[in-house]
Scaffold this motif. Structure first.
Motif, mmCIF file in Angstrom:
data_model
loop_
_atom_site.group_PDB
_atom_site.id
_atom_site.type_symbol
_atom_site.label_atom_id
_atom_site.label_comp_id
_atom_site.label_asym_id
_atom_site.label_seq_id
_atom_site.Cartn_x
_atom_site.Cartn_y
_atom_site.Cartn_z
ATOM 1 N N PHE A 132 0.681 -1.316 -0.041
ATOM 2 C CA PHE A 132 0.288 0.154 0.091
ATOM 3 C C PHE A 132 1.150 0.963 -0.148
ATOM 4 N N ASP A 133 0.980 1.978 -1.299
ATOM 5 C CA ASP A 133 1.671 2.620 -1.260
ATOM 6 C C ASP A 133 3.397 3.123 -0.620
ATOM 7 N N GLY A 134 4.160 1.905 -1.263
ATOM 8 C CA GLY A 134 5.201 1.748 -0.593
ATOM 9 C C GLY A 134 5.182 0.738 0.616
ATOM 10 N N VAL A 135 4.443 0.316 1.747
ATOM 11 C CA VAL A 135 3.635 -0.117 2.986
ATOM 12 C C VAL A 135 3.807 -1.508 2.311
ATOM 13 N N GLU A 136 4.069 -2.328 2.903
ATOM 14 C CA GLU A 136 4.653 -3.663 2.448
ATOM 15 C C GLU A 136 4.231 -4.539 3.903
ATOM 16 N N TYR A 137 3.342 -5.289 3.400
ATOM 17 C CA TYR A 137 2.375 -6.016 4.299
ATOM 18 C C TYR A 137 2.015 -7.668 3.807
#
Length: 169
Positions: A132-137
């Motif tokens: 999400f916009d550079g936030v990996e999960y």
């Protein structure tokens, strides 16, 4: 005493960063947590393309989206998730259990990619992931070992973009 069937991981969790619940309706969930427990204000996000990329579900590239709300309760983040489109671990949870506790997360690992590898090597694969916009999960298949609860980690959480809105406004 740990049972022989439970994998022994070389992972030490430095904190419990988040506790998350799946809900049918995000506004209703926020109202209930605020009314009963005084939790809020909530930062509301839409996890969908184009900001949401690299989505996987049960080992395959897959499209899904969700709305979520985040609020701080002391040092722990509470998250409410309302699935929007496509099958996901959130829709599975609603279908099998209804609303309720879904996962716990730690975002304080020095090397979250190494944690992903450790879980997968121990036979607990990633069951859902995305960026999400550079936030990996990443969510891991820990429900059997953790009494129905999934474990999540993420990278770059500090770079999450501004929320769509704050609730209540």
């Amino acid at each position: 005493m740990v049972g022989n069937s439970i994998p022994q991981l070389d992972v030490e969790i430095p904190e419990l960063s988040q506790v998350a619940f799946v809900v049918e309706d995000l506004e209703d969930g926020m109202d209930r947590f605020e009314g009963l427990l005084g939790v809020g204000p909530w930062q509301v996000y839409r996890f969908e393309p184009p900001a949401l990329t690299d989505r996987s579900f049960r080992g395959e590239s897959h499209e899904y989206s969700m709305r979520l709300a985040l609020a701080q309760l002391g040092e722990t983040m509470l998250e409410l998730i309302e699935p929007l489109e496509g099958p996901s671990i959130y829709t599975e949870h609603l279908d099998e259990h209804g609303e309720g506790l879904h996962h716990v997360a730690c975002f304080a690992f020095d090397d979250p990619h190494a944690v992903v590898e450790t879980f997968e090597d121990a036979g607990m694969p990633v069951i859902q992931s995305g960026n999400f916009d550079g936030v990996e999960y990443w969510y891991f298949d820990t429900a059997d070992e953790l009494n129905g609860t999934i474990f999540e980690t993420a990278a770059n959480v500090d770079s999450i973009p501004e929320p769509e809105m704050t609730y209540p406004e």
